[in-house]
Design a protein around this motif. Sequence first.
Motif, PDB file in Angstrom:
ATOM      1  N   TYR A 123      35.165  33.159  51.282  1.00 60.11           N
ATOM      2  CA  TYR A 123      35.710  33.048  50.085  1.00 60.11           C
ATOM      3  C   TYR A 123      35.953  34.459  49.282  1.00 60.11           C
ATOM      4  N   LEU A 124      35.177  35.592  49.711  1.00 53.98           N
ATOM      5  CA  LEU A 124      35.219  36.703  48.881  1.00 53.98           C
ATOM      6  C   LEU A 124      36.209  37.527  49.667  1.00 53.98           C
ATOM      7  N   THR A 125      37.022  37.220  50.730  1.00 52.67           N
ATOM      8  CA  THR A 125      38.161  38.019  51.339  1.00 52.67           C
ATOM      9  C   THR A 125      39.405  37.786  50.775  1.00 52.67           C
ATOM     10  N   GLY A 126      39.363  37.008  49.720  1.00 53.20           N
ATOM     11  CA  GLY A 126      40.752  36.976  49.127  1.00 53.20           C
ATOM     12  C   GLY A 126      40.552  37.156  47.577  1.00 53.20           C
ATOM     13  N   THR A 127      41.576  36.815  46.958  1.00 51.32           N
ATOM     14  CA  THR A 127      41.679  36.739  45.524  1.00 51.32           C
ATOM     15  C   THR A 127      41.896  35.832  44.646  1.00 51.32           C
ATOM     16  N   LEU A 128      41.086  35.389  43.532  1.00 51.79           N
ATOM     17  CA  LEU A 128      41.003  34.440  42.979  1.00 51.79           C
ATOM     18  C   LEU A 128      42.203  34.230  41.895  1.00 51.79           C
ATOM     19  N   ILE A 129      42.894  33.106  41.741  1.00 50.96           N
ATOM     20  CA  ILE A 129      43.949  32.952  40.614  1.00 50.96           C
ATOM     21  C   ILE A 129      43.382  31.672  39.956  1.00 50.96           C
ATOM     22  N   GLU A 130      43.125  31.801  38.635  1.00 50.26           N
ATOM     23  CA  GLU A 130      42.801  30.893  37.661  1.00 50.26           C
ATOM     24  C   GLU A 130      43.744  30.389  36.500  1.00 50.26           C
ATOM     25  N   LEU A 131      44.412  29.333  36.587  1.00 47.19           N
ATOM     26  CA  LEU A 131      45.157  28.856  35.548  1.00 47.19           C
ATOM     27  C   LEU A 131      44.674  28.185  34.374  1.00 47.19           C
ATOM     28  N   SER A 132      44.589  28.477  33.170  1.00 51.01           N
ATOM     29  CA  SER A 132      44.144  27.667  32.136  1.00 51.01           C
ATOM     30  C   SER A 132      45.396  27.756  31.190  1.00 51.01           C
ATOM     31  N   GLU A 133      45.126  26.895  30.061  1.00 47.44           N
ATOM     32  CA  GLU A 133      46.461  26.821  28.974  1.00 47.44           C
ATOM     33  C   GLU A 133      46.900  28.282  28.847  1.00 47.44           C
ATOM     34  N   ASN A 134      48.057  28.486  29.023  1.00 48.37           N
ATOM     35  CA  ASN A 134      48.833  29.565  28.708  1.00 48.37           C
ATOM     36  C   ASN A 134      48.090  30.981  29.099  1.00 48.37           C
ATOM     37  N   ASN A 135      47.460  31.023  30.123  1.00 46.81           N
ATOM     38  CA  ASN A 135      46.642  32.136  30.527  1.00 46.81           C
ATOM     39  C   ASN A 135      46.497  32.337  32.039  1.00 46.81           C
ATOM     40  N   LEU A 136      46.724  33.196  32.606  1.00 45.10           N
ATOM     41  CA  LEU A 136      46.518  33.251  34.022  1.00 45.10           C
ATOM     42  C   LEU A 136      45.211  34.400  34.364  1.00 45.10           C
ATOM     43  N   SER A 137      44.331  34.198  35.094  1.00 47.73           N
ATOM     44  CA  SER A 137      43.239  35.317  35.478  1.00 47.73           C
ATOM     45  C   SER A 137      43.215  35.810  36.882  1.00 47.73           C
ATOM     46  N   VAL A 138      43.166  36.861  37.263  1.00 44.85           N
ATOM     47  CA  VAL A 138      43.317  37.146  38.619  1.00 44.85           C
ATOM     48  C   VAL A 138      42.005  37.971  38.842  1.00 44.85           C
ATOM     49  N   VAL A 139      40.915  37.609  39.772  1.00 47.17           N
ATOM     50  CA  VAL A 139      39.729  38.247  40.151  1.00 47.17           C
ATOM     51  C   VAL A 139      39.528  38.450  41.537  1.00 47.17           C
ATOM     52  N   ALA A 140      38.891  39.413  41.791  1.00 48.09           N
ATOM     53  CA  ALA A 140      38.433  39.668  43.105  1.00 48.09           C
ATOM     54  C   ALA A 140      37.011  40.573  43.266  1.00 48.09           C
ATOM     55  N   THR A 141      36.174  40.363  44.128  1.00 51.80           N
ATOM     56  CA  THR A 141      35.067  40.847  44.204  1.00 51.80           C
ATOM     57  C   THR A 141      34.267  40.900  45.846  1.00 51.80           C
ATOM     58  N   ASP A 142      33.640  41.957  46.050  1.00 50.61           N
ATOM     59  CA  ASP A 142      33.032  42.018  47.308  1.00 50.61           C
ATOM     60  C   ASP A 142      31.516  41.919  47.180  1.00 50.61           C
ATOM     61  N   GLY A 143      31.050  41.615  45.911  1.00 53.49           N
ATOM     62  CA  GLY A 143      29.643  41.642  45.628  1.00 53.49           C
ATOM     63  C   GLY A 143      28.913  43.047  45.263  1.00 53.49           C
ATOM     64  N   HIS A 144      29.556  44.036  45.642  1.00 46.91           N
ATOM     65  CA  HIS A 144      29.195  45.186  44.938  1.00 46.91           C
ATOM     66  C   HIS A 144      29.958  45.594  43.768  1.00 46.91           C
ATOM     67  N   ARG A 145      31.101  45.211  43.488  1.00 48.78           N
ATOM     68  CA  ARG A 145      32.015  45.496  42.183  1.00 48.78           C
ATOM     69  C   ARG A 145      32.975  44.066  42.347  1.00 48.78           C
ATOM     70  N   LEU A 146      33.370  44.097  40.767  1.00 46.20           N
ATOM     71  CA  LEU A 146      34.381  43.050  40.445  1.00 46.20           C
ATOM     72  C   LEU A 146      35.496  43.467  39.676  1.00 46.20           C
ATOM     73  N   SER A 147      36.527  43.040  39.805  1.00 46.10           N
ATOM     74  CA  SER A 147      37.843  43.292  38.955  1.00 46.10           C
ATOM     75  C   SER A 147      38.461  42.108  38.417  1.00 46.10           C
ATOM     76  N   LEU A 148      38.961  42.215  37.170  1.00 44.22           N
ATOM     77  CA  LEU A 148      39.036  41.140  36.522  1.00 44.22           C
ATOM     78  C   LEU A 148      40.497  41.277  35.565  1.00 44.22           C
ATOM     79  N   GLY A 149      41.883  40.771  35.858  1.00 45.27           N
ATOM     80  CA  GLY A 149      42.848  40.902  34.967  1.00 45.27           C
ATOM     81  C   GLY A 149      43.396  39.524  34.592  1.00 45.27           C
ATOM     82  N   LYS A 150      43.970  39.512  33.277  1.00 48.00           N
ATOM     83  CA  LYS A 150      44.367  38.429  32.709  1.00 48.00           C
ATOM     84  C   LYS A 150      45.874  38.562  31.948  1.00 48.00           C
ATOM     85  N   THR A 151      46.550  37.749  31.923  1.00 48.09           N
ATOM     86  CA  THR A 151      47.761  37.871  31.197  1.00 48.09           C
ATOM     87  C   THR A 151      48.444  36.509  30.620  1.00 48.09           C
ATOM     88  N   GLU A 152      49.173  36.443  29.464  1.00 51.70           N
ATOM     89  CA  GLU A 152      49.490  35.450  29.043  1.00 51.70           C
ATOM     90  C   GLU A 152      50.828  34.773  29.933  1.00 51.70           C
TER      91      GLU A 152
END
Length: 379
Positions: free
Chosen positions: A157-186
């Motif tokens: 499950y860490l070999t991909g990228t998470l897309i999370e949808l919530s009300e009027n917001n999209l978050s994209v997250v990736a991690t390999d256990g040593h680092r984590l990147s998070l980006g959001k947009t409306e």
Amino acid sequence: MHIKIEKEKLLSGLNFVMGAVERRHTLAILANVKVTVADDQLILVGSDLEVQLVAKIPLNGEVLATGETTIPARKLLDICKALPNDALVDLKCDEKEHRCVIKSGKSRFSLGTFSAQDYPLLTSSTAPQVATVDAHALKRLFTLTSPSMAVQDVRFYLTGTLIELSENNLSVVATDGHRLSLGKTEIQYSGDQTQSIVPRKGVSELQRLLALADSKIDLLLGADLLNVNVNIPLSKANAETITVEFTTKLIDGKFPDYRRVIPRNNLSVILNPDDLKSSLIRVATVSNEKLRGIRLVFTQGSLQLRSNNTENDEAVEDLAVEYSGKDVEVAINVQYLLDVLSVFGGASLEMLLGEGNAAILIVEPNNDNESYVVMPMRL
């Protein structure tokens, strides 16, 4: 099936779908591209059972006979590439004889085909959630997060990228256990909160398509598939567009709670990202080739970077920064910092430090939509 089509149109469509075509596959038909002529358009489909790409090309009255078949993708692409730029391609396929004849000028090619009925397609098992998002904003999020995806990790499950949808917001997250990147947009979305994990190849192909799009797109997230439709201009000189439908299977797994990973650090360091990148590259020249570790020593107004290796080589460099907190020393993988510096584009960068040997939170000042976490390492 019989059409006449400009080389530019056919080649563009083939280039879009080739990313999903496998040269070597247990199913021979997957080395082919599915070709359908209907409703005055040419539809090309490429798939490897994980990612599927569909290109819909307007024909503008060039249809002589409708129908469908599958043609060897690589051979058809190579033939198109070898033709003159202004060539007109005559494509005629006999589904009963399983042959496709390609003519252009004085050239003639005959290729064997498989029945279109046997071509496997990806179809969703559930009604998808639909969100409207700016294509450039989504590409930016993938660019920010994709370096943090794990490679060949047993935690699939860490070999991909998470897309999370919530009300009027999209978050994209990736991690390999040593680092984590998070980006959001409306975004334009009013459905239920949902999470999906997009595999590495799906992320790569979607980035390629989003780089060519220049408008808002619809993101369709089902229980097992992600689907995106992108309208791409044929060329600068041609106002026509090709519609590319991207579909990928999703990773079936539970992504970790990324919110718990983001530290609540309060020791702020403001620095110039270009200066930091240059210093990191120089100091990293004598770091351990396997560990790639360096030490960051923060003191008031200064950041000292140190590295050494088993051959007793050593590098030390001092960098002026805005920092007035207590002395902090932390060891990190230098490549992780270089990766984040390659995607952050601001004039300044803020590092938020914690007590002791804690993770580092990296953000751009006055930007709450992008953040990067680097876990410490032992040297």
